[in-house]
Design an enzyme around this catalytic site. Structure first.
Site, mmCIF file in Angstrom:
data_model
loop_
_atom_site.group_PDB
_atom_site.id
_atom_site.type_symbol
_atom_site.label_atom_id
_atom_site.label_comp_id
_atom_site.label_asym_id
_atom_site.label_seq_id
_atom_site.Cartn_x
_atom_site.Cartn_y
_atom_site.Cartn_z
ATOM 1 N N GLY A 39 0.847 -1.163 -0.048
ATOM 2 C CA GLY A 39 0.207 0.182 0.093
ATOM 3 C C GLY A 39 0.829 1.459 0.097
ATOM 4 O O GLY A 39 0.203 2.297 -0.378
ATOM 5 N N GLY A 40 2.178 1.143 0.376
ATOM 6 C CA GLY A 40 3.156 2.170 0.389
ATOM 7 C C GLY A 40 2.640 3.461 1.244
ATOM 8 O O GLY A 40 1.875 3.321 2.261
ATOM 9 N N GLY A 179 5.276 25.396 5.156
ATOM 10 C CA GLY A 179 4.899 25.035 3.740
ATOM 11 C C GLY A 179 3.542 25.214 3.512
ATOM 12 O O GLY A 179 2.428 25.161 4.532
ATOM 13 N N HIS A 439 -31.453 16.143 -9.999
ATOM 14 C CA HIS A 439 -31.728 17.406 -9.106
ATOM 15 C C HIS A 439 -32.144 16.720 -7.800
ATOM 16 O O HIS A 439 -33.080 15.926 -7.551
ATOM 17 C CB HIS A 439 -32.829 17.938 -9.837
ATOM 18 C CG HIS A 439 -33.266 19.321 -9.109
ATOM 19 N ND1 HIS A 439 -32.507 20.438 -8.677
ATOM 20 C CD2 HIS A 439 -34.199 19.347 -8.568
ATOM 21 C CE1 HIS A 439 -33.175 21.231 -8.068
ATOM 22 N NE2 HIS A 439 -34.469 20.723 -7.829
#
Ligand code: FAD
Length: 466
Positions: A39-40, A179, A439
């Site tokens: 899965g990393g 960051g 809708h």
């Protein structure tokens, strides 16, 4: 111990495991090597845990705001330990799913660190013995790891990476995030929802997105109490008495801010630790493996995909590259157009983008027309009382072909798929308008933005005065 394979994949993240499964499905004898968990980054330390945390923390915030729908939910609290347990349970389920898929498709899975040797051999370092596999083709998919800013104080235990923040057992009471990219704003969303004091330092927010999105996001995050300093340049971090202080320069003035922890979210770098044996190294630049249009490196038969190479660093991009490489190795034409990669940010409201922005089209000398729909006139958005939001469509002026779309609204990350299909298939605005939209849905906003391009929107509900 050894084995011969048509394909040997190093790394079982979304790039590697998808490439391995596809290769096996196409009849190639395939092995995959993973040193941590299948899965990393995506499943274990990235996309999935981040979205689980966003889901739980957003629910907490929404319950506190439920009064606006006539619902009283007093004494709403959270148990951070249980949020973490839910996040881990979600991750475990998906990891098990990947393991089962690899097995079901006949992929041989090897645990351990894979190292590329000469003549397309791969050594797997195990505790007791080394295993060497031989591959007709090798796919390197070893992904990436967090990047640490090279400034003083970043080695403090109070300076965290996204991996370390996920592993914490208690929520920080205050957090400075260095960051302004996707990881930064998603963690800011989670911990601000949970009542943590957040300061974001340095860089423009979500710099790869349309500038209107970046400006709107800044306003929304500020409204949620997040302190944002986009022009701050961080100089260093000092740690004292269980807190840490970030020193930065803003408008030529030295400033500082103190919090429990600092999250360094300035990007990621390729993970090549132990990946190459002696005298074996493909051409590389700034740590990334260089590949040609077929993802083949300078070593014939050795391919590289995902976060290890230059390009968009996203899970679906890595998976799509994995599929294309597997198809190529099986002698098939690529089934996926890799040029249009949707980019999504799971803030509230969500942000999604695909294809060209209006500015990018102009920079490329393409005459475009744009249709924009403000979501405060969308019925579903009014029902759910969404924040400000919009859907913008960019189309070629001459042909009417849809070239890009940018959205900032509820469910934007799901709805962007409609535009990816349209752009990759060269659909025009007229063709996109042929199908009805249900809708009431957020999806009706796409129809309205397209109508705007065809000479004026047909609103389901009266549009508010701008
Ligand atoms: P990785 O997922 O990094 O996998 C590489 C694998 O290889 C790892 O399991 C590693 O253990 C293994 N490995 C490395 N070296 C070796 C070796 N020598 N031998 C054996 N195994 C090895 N992307 C999105 O698309 N959507 C998102 O919402 C999103 N959110 C994110 C949130 C966070 C906090 C982070 C950090 C990232 C996020 N990403 C997201 C990015 C995404 O996770 C990556 O782009 C993606 O995982 C890259 O896939 P990959 O297969 O190239 O590498």
């Amino acid at each position: 111990m050894s084995g011969k394979y048509d394909v040997v994949v190093i790394g079982a993240g979304p790039g590697g495991y998808v490439a391995a499964i596809k290769a096996a499905k196409l009849g190639l004898k395939t092995a995959i090597i993973e040193e941590r968990r299948a899965g990393g980054t995506c499943l274990n330390r990235g996309c999935i845990p981040a979205k689980a945390m966003i889901h739980a923390s957003s629910l907490y915030r929404e319950m506190q705001e439920a009064e606006r729908f006539g619902i009283s939910a007093s004494d709403v609290t959270y148990d951070y330990g249980k949020i973490i347990a839910y996040k881990e349970e979600t991750t475990d389920k998906l990891v098990q799913g990947v393991e089962q898929l690899l097995k079901a498709n006949g992929v041989d899975v090897y645990d351990g660190k894979g190292t590329l040797l000469e003549e397309k051999k791969v050594r797997i370092r195990k505790e007791q013995e080394d295993v060497v596999l031989e591959g007709e083709n090798i796919i390197l998919a070893s992904g990436s790891k967090p990047l640490i800013l090279p400034i003083p104080g970043m080695d403090s235990e109070r300076v965290l990476t996204s991996d370390a923040l996920f592993a914490m057992k208690e929520a920080p009471k205050s957090l400075i995030i260095i960051g302004g990219g996707v990881i930064s704003v998603e963690f800011a969303t989670v911990y601000a929802n949970l009542g943590c004091k957040i300061t974001i330092l340095e860089a423009k927010l979500v710099p790869n997105m349309d500038k209107e999105i970046s400006q709107n996001l800044k306003m929304i995050l500020k409204k949620r109490g997040i302190d944002i300093h986009t022009s701050a340049a961080v100089q260093g971090v000092t740690t004292e008495d269980g807190t840490c202080t970030c020193h930065y320069i803003e408008k030529d003035q030295e400033q500082e801010v103190t919090a429990d922890y600092v999250l360094c979210a300035v990007g990621r770098c390729p993970n090549t630790d132990g990946l190459f044996g002696e005298n074996v190294k493909p051409d590389m630049e700034r740590g990334r493996v260089l590949v040609n249009a077929n993802f083949e490196s300078s070593i014939p038969g050795v391919y590289a995909i995902g976060d290890l190479i230059f390009g968009v660093q996203l899970a679906h991009a890595a998976s799509a590259q994995g599929i294309v490489v597997a198809e190529k190795l099986a002698g098939k034409e690529p089934s996926i157009d890799l040029s249009i990669v949707p980019g999504c940010v799971y803030t509230d409201p969500e942000i999604a983008s695909a294809g060209m922005t209006e500015d990018q089209a102009k920079e490329n000398g393409i005459a475009v027309k744009c249709g924009k729909f403000i979501m405060s006139a969308n019925g579903k958005s009014i029902i759910t009382q969404e924040e400000r939001g919009f859907i913008k469509v960019v189309a070629d002026e001459a042909t009417g072909k849809v070239l890009g779309a940018q959205m900032m609204c509820a469910r934007a990350t799901d709805m962007i798929g409609e535009f990816v299909t349209a752009i990759t298939n060269g659909l025009t605005v007229e063709q996109m308008l042929k199908g009805m939209r249900s809708h009431p849905t957020y999806n009706e906003g796409i129809g309205e933005a397209l109508e705007e391009l065809e000479g004026g929107a047909v609103h389901v509900v009266p549009r508010k005065k701008k």
